[in-house]
Design a protein around this motif. Structure first.
Motif, PDB file in Angstrom:
ATOM      1  N   LEU A 350      47.671  51.275  50.038  1.00 14.65           N
ATOM      2  CA  LEU A 350      47.718  50.811  48.653  1.00 14.65           C
ATOM      3  C   LEU A 350      46.740  51.635  47.832  1.00 14.65           C
ATOM      4  CD1 LEU A 350      48.779  48.820  46.524  1.00 14.65           C
ATOM      5  CD2 LEU A 350      46.911  47.279  47.158  1.00 14.65           C
ATOM      6  N   SER A 351      47.251  52.184  46.722  1.00 16.05           N
ATOM      7  CA  SER A 351      46.434  53.020  45.838  1.00 16.05           C
ATOM      8  C   SER A 351      45.747  52.162  44.783  1.00 16.05           C
ATOM      9  CB  SER A 351      47.327  54.059  45.161  1.00 16.05           C
ATOM     10  OG  SER A 351      46.704  54.586  44.009  1.00 16.05           O
ATOM     11  N   LEU A 352      44.492  52.436  44.561  1.00 12.61           N
ATOM     12  CA  LEU A 352      43.763  51.764  43.481  1.00 12.61           C
ATOM     13  C   LEU A 352      44.442  52.036  42.148  1.00 12.61           C
ATOM     14  CD1 LEU A 352      41.298  50.339  42.151  1.00 12.61           C
ATOM     15  CD2 LEU A 352      40.122  52.564  42.222  1.00 12.61           C
ATOM     16  N   HIS A 353      44.854  53.254  41.930  1.00 12.57           N
ATOM     17  CA  HIS A 353      45.445  53.631  40.646  1.00 12.57           C
ATOM     18  C   HIS A 353      46.831  53.021  40.423  1.00 12.57           C
ATOM     19  CE1 HIS A 353      42.756  57.407  39.818  1.00 12.57           C
ATOM     20  NE2 HIS A 353      42.063  56.298  39.981  1.00 12.57           N
ATOM     21  N   ASP A 354      47.444  52.471  41.488  1.00  9.27           N
ATOM     22  CA  ASP A 354      48.749  51.831  41.336  1.00  9.27           C
ATOM     23  C   ASP A 354      48.660  50.355  40.949  1.00  9.27           C
ATOM     24  OD1 ASP A 354      50.090  54.136  41.885  1.00  9.27           O
ATOM     25  OD2 ASP A 354      50.492  53.676  43.990  1.00  9.27           O
ATOM     26  N   VAL A 355      47.450  49.824  40.921  1.00 12.90           N
ATOM     27  CA  VAL A 355      47.271  48.417  40.526  1.00 12.90           C
ATOM     28  C   VAL A 355      47.504  48.305  39.022  1.00 12.90           C
ATOM     29  CG1 VAL A 355      45.645  46.504  40.350  1.00 12.90           C
ATOM     30  CG2 VAL A 355      45.654  47.947  42.397  1.00 12.90           C
ATOM     31  N   GLU A 356      48.422  47.452  38.648  1.00 12.14           N
ATOM     32  CA  GLU A 356      48.722  47.246  37.234  1.00 12.14           C
ATOM     33  C   GLU A 356      48.007  45.995  36.741  1.00 12.14           C
ATOM     34  OE1 GLU A 356      52.900  47.227  36.532  1.00 12.14           O
ATOM     35  OE2 GLU A 356      53.212  49.248  37.315  1.00 12.14           O
ATOM     36  N   ALA A 357      47.059  46.188  35.877  1.00 11.83           N
ATOM     37  CA  ALA A 357      46.287  45.063  35.343  1.00 11.83           C
ATOM     38  C   ALA A 357      45.554  45.522  34.101  1.00 11.83           C
ATOM     39  CB  ALA A 357      45.282  44.563  36.375  1.00 11.83           C
ATOM     40  N   ARG A 358      45.302  44.599  33.207  1.00  7.87           N
ATOM     41  CA  ARG A 358      44.553  44.928  32.001  1.00  7.87           C
ATOM     42  C   ARG A 358      43.124  45.330  32.371  1.00  7.87           C
ATOM     43  NH1 ARG A 358      43.739  41.039  26.646  1.00  7.87           N
ATOM     44  NH2 ARG A 358      42.581  42.580  25.394  1.00  7.87           N
ATOM     45  N   PHE A 359      42.560  44.614  33.336  1.00  2.00           N
ATOM     46  CA  PHE A 359      41.246  44.945  33.877  1.00  2.00           C
ATOM     47  C   PHE A 359      41.314  44.829  35.395  1.00  2.00           C
ATOM     48  CE2 PHE A 359      40.401  43.211  29.665  1.00  2.00           C
ATOM     49  CZ  PHE A 359      39.584  44.185  29.111  1.00  2.00           C
ATOM     50  N   THR A 360      40.661  45.752  36.082  1.00  2.00           N
ATOM     51  CA  THR A 360      40.574  45.694  37.542  1.00  2.00           C
ATOM     52  C   THR A 360      39.108  45.665  37.940  1.00  2.00           C
ATOM     53  OG1 THR A 360      42.618  46.955  37.796  1.00  2.00           O
ATOM     54  CG2 THR A 360      41.157  46.831  39.715  1.00  2.00           C
ATOM     55  N   LEU A 361      38.761  44.683  38.751  1.00  2.00           N
ATOM     56  CA  LEU A 361      37.405  44.616  39.286  1.00  2.00           C
ATOM     57  C   LEU A 361      37.441  45.181  40.699  1.00  2.00           C
ATOM     58  CD1 LEU A 361      34.553  43.666  38.487  1.00  2.00           C
ATOM     59  CD2 LEU A 361      35.009  41.560  39.735  1.00  2.00           C
ATOM     60  N   LEU A 362      36.847  46.344  40.867  1.00  2.00           N
ATOM     61  CA  LEU A 362      36.775  46.998  42.176  1.00  2.00           C
ATOM     62  C   LEU A 362      35.546  46.458  42.889  1.00  2.00           C
ATOM     63  CD1 LEU A 362      37.591  49.138  44.245  1.00  2.00           C
ATOM     64  CD2 LEU A 362      36.431  50.846  42.813  1.00  2.00           C
ATOM     65  N   TYR A 363      35.799  45.801  44.024  1.00  2.00           N
ATOM     66  CA  TYR A 363      34.745  45.048  44.709  1.00  2.00           C
ATOM     67  C   TYR A 363      34.583  45.571  46.131  1.00  2.00           C
ATOM     68  CZ  TYR A 363      32.412  40.861  46.690  1.00  2.00           C
ATOM     69  OH  TYR A 363      31.543  39.986  47.315  1.00  2.00           O
ATOM     70  N   PHE A 364      33.480  46.278  46.395  1.00  2.22           N
ATOM     71  CA  PHE A 364      33.158  46.727  47.743  1.00  2.22           C
ATOM     72  C   PHE A 364      32.284  45.658  48.392  1.00  2.22           C
ATOM     73  CE2 PHE A 364      33.967  50.712  45.451  1.00  2.22           C
ATOM     74  CZ  PHE A 364      34.876  51.320  46.309  1.00  2.22           C
ATOM     75  N   TRP A 365      32.701  45.215  49.579  1.00  2.00           N
ATOM     76  CA  TRP A 365      32.013  44.070  50.179  1.00  2.00           C
ATOM     77  C   TRP A 365      32.104  44.107  51.691  1.00  2.00           C
ATOM     78  CZ3 TRP A 365      34.488  39.618  52.517  1.00  2.00           C
ATOM     79  CH2 TRP A 365      35.884  39.778  52.676  1.00  2.00           C
ATOM     80  N   ASP A 366      31.322  43.216  52.310  1.00  5.75           N
ATOM     81  CA  ASP A 366      31.242  43.089  53.764  1.00  5.75           C
ATOM     82  C   ASP A 366      31.136  41.599  54.066  1.00  5.75           C
ATOM     83  OD1 ASP A 366      30.133  42.783  56.387  1.00  5.75           O
ATOM     84  OD2 ASP A 366      29.317  44.815  56.314  1.00  5.75           O
ATOM     85  N   SER A 367      31.941  41.113  54.986  1.00  5.63           N
ATOM     86  CA  SER A 367      31.978  39.663  55.246  1.00  5.63           C
ATOM     87  C   SER A 367      30.670  39.126  55.818  1.00  5.63           C
ATOM     88  CB  SER A 367      33.124  39.327  56.204  1.00  5.63           C
ATOM     89  OG  SER A 367      32.893  39.897  57.479  1.00  5.63           O
ATOM     90  N   GLU A 368      29.842  39.994  56.400  1.00  3.11           N
ATOM     91  CA  GLU A 368      28.579  39.537  56.991  1.00  3.11           C
ATOM     92  C   GLU A 368      27.382  39.829  56.097  1.00  3.11           C
ATOM     93  OE1 GLU A 368      28.444  41.273  60.900  1.00  3.11           O
ATOM     94  OE2 GLU A 368      29.543  39.564  61.736  1.00  3.11           O
ATOM     95  N   CYS A 369      27.608  40.436  54.948  1.00  8.93           N
ATOM     96  CA  CYS A 369      26.529  40.756  54.009  1.00  8.93           C
ATOM     97  C   CYS A 369      26.090  39.469  53.294  1.00  8.93           C
ATOM     98  CB  CYS A 369      27.027  41.802  53.018  1.00  8.93           C
ATOM     99  SG  CYS A 369      26.192  41.845  51.436  1.00  8.93           S
TER     100      CYS A 369
END
Length: 469
Positions: A350-369
């Motif tokens: 899945l491409s980030l640039h293919d997401v269709e939305a007025r605003f996109t929140l790009l969230y880098f995360w780790d389940s144990e953080c």
């Protein structure tokens, strides 16, 4: 006066070599006697920028006498004679570097005497004069602030303060004329406010404040001699530089960059001043906590470090600085976010640039953080409120353990877009300069970066503001 003496630890990369000195010559000898101190040690320290450095250490005899001396001349500047208990007094070291000074401990200003140093005599006479003016002005200011003071009396008090100010300016002018090339005269001159015209009026009869601001900014450095490197070794130059870039200029990267280039051009009048100005601007905005100011850092590196004008760092250091700037450049506010293609829970790309939305929140995360565990529940509430308004979340998990990621998503019923790239095929870590999680970027519908390294609350505030525009 700055009371603490701390060895300045500049960034090992950016500032290497910044304090190189060019001592040459005829030597110096400063004889000191301080009543009230004996059988101890004293330090001779000097100012550089906003820090102080110890230059020499000597023994104090039983009568409070000691001598600082050397075969090479000192770089002219403002120095400090430091005594036990972090008590000190300042002296001016300029063209004449052979003189004597005496004072009484704990009463330096009132008791200070010099032999063969007219500029230091003028320096301490001025400090005593300012002390007298402050004693006169203190009660006047206090009465002016008193709520019970009548308007008629306030007018009288303002006139008194104006008279005191006139006396201070006259004293400064007297010293500047007496020591036109002396360091103390240059210090007083550099501290002056820039000349300003009367405010012109707009068509509606109100003062043109924008004109006055632009004039003030343009004339701010009117009395600063950028060819005089002595001012680097006083608190004045750094203080004025810092005030200009943090308080005078509007804190917008483009505005700061324009002024940075203008001031660097002025600083070319002396190589040491050029070195300090370039270092200061680069270092200040590389470390700035204001979002978007890394654009200033990138500009300075591209235009001064990478062009070969900065010759005080090693090739290895220069390479690391350049790499840092180039890592940040694609992530500057207003740029299109770097493309990343990661994998959904069913292993589809899945491409980030293919997401269709007025605003996109790009969230880098780790389940144990631990920090992610605090942000993710907030993000869930955020999504419920804003997804109906055209906001999408592209949650890029950074873990190598795919199952931990999927278990967390399912157990917490997280319904936004989830992707993962355990082997970093997309290069997301380098592309987004990821050294800690969580990390949030807010993108517009064209995937331009609106904000970065923000909290969930800040993202919502920015989105709601943008929606109103």
């Amino acid at each position: 006066m700055i009371m603490q003496l701390k060895k300045l630890f500049y960034s090992a990369i950016i500032s290497a070599g910044i304090l190189g000195c060019a001592f040459a010559g005829k030597g110096y000898q400063i004889d000191v006697q301080v009543a009230g101190v004996s059988d101890t040690t004293s330090f001779l320290a000097y100012h550089f920028g906003n820090r102080q450095y110890i230059l020499d250490t000597v023994n104090v005899d039983s009568e409070g006498r000691f001598r600082f001396a050397g075969d090479e001349r000192l770089d002219p500047g403002m120095y400090m004679v430091v005594l036990p208990g972090q008590k000190f007094f300042e002296i001016i070291v300029d063209h004449n570097q052979h003189f004597s000074v005496s004072a009484v401990m704990d009463n330096f200003v009132e008791t200070m005497k010099f032999e063969n140093s007219p500029d230091n005599e003028a320096f301490y006479n001025y400090m005593r004069f300012i002390s007298t003016m402050n004693e006169l002005g203190g009660p006047v200011r206090a009465e002016l602030q008193d709520p019970g003071t009548t308007e008629e009396r306030k007018a009288e008090l303002r006139n008194l303060l104006s008279e005191i100010d006139t006396q201070v300016k006259a004293k400064q002018e007297e010293i500047i004329e007496a020591f036109p090339d002396g360091l103390f005269g240059r210090i007083l001159l550099a501290q002056r406010e820039p000349p300003m015209p009367e405010a012109p009026l707009r068509e509606d009869g109100t003062p043109d404040n924008e004109f006055m601001y632009q004039t003030y900014k343009q004339n701010f450095w009117h009395f600063m001699d950028f060819a005089d490197d002595r001012l680097l070794r006083t608190p004045i130059f750094h203080s004025k530089l810092n005030h200009f870039f943090t308080r005078v200029i509007i804190q917008i990267p483009d505005s700061i960059i324009a002024e940075a280039d203008r001031i660097v051009e002025k600083a070319r009048a002396h190589p040491e001043v050029f070195k300090y100005v370039v270092f200061f601007i680069t270092n200040t905005f590389e470390r700035s906590q204001i979002m978007g100011m890394d654009a200033v850092f990138v500009h300075m590196v591209e235009n001064y470090y990478m062009t070969g004008e900065v010759d005080w760092v090693t090739p290895d250091q220069l390479e690391r600085i350049a790499e840092r700037a180039m890592a940040l450049k694609p992530l500057l506010i207003g740029n299109i976010a770097p493309e990343i293609i990661m994998f959904t829970p069913d292993r589809k790309p899945l491409s980030l640039h293919d997401v269709e939305a007025r605003f996109t929140l790009l969230y880098f995360w780790d389940s144990e953080c631990s920090h992610c565990k605090r942000q993710t529940p907030k993000l869930k509430e955020f999504y419920q409120r804003l997804n109906p308004k055209g906001v999408e979340i592209f949650a890029a998990n950074t873990e190598a353990d795919r199952q931990k990621w999927l278990d967390y998503v399912n157990n917490n019923n997280l319904t936004w877009i989830h992707v993962n790239d355990p082997t970093n095929q997309s290069g997301f870590r380098d592309k987004y300069d990821i050294w800690a999680t969580p990390l949030l970027f807010l993108l517009d519908e064209d995937k331009r970066i609106i904000a970065k390294r923000i909290t969930v609350e800040q993202a919502e505030e920015i989105i709601l503001r943008e929606m109103q525009n």
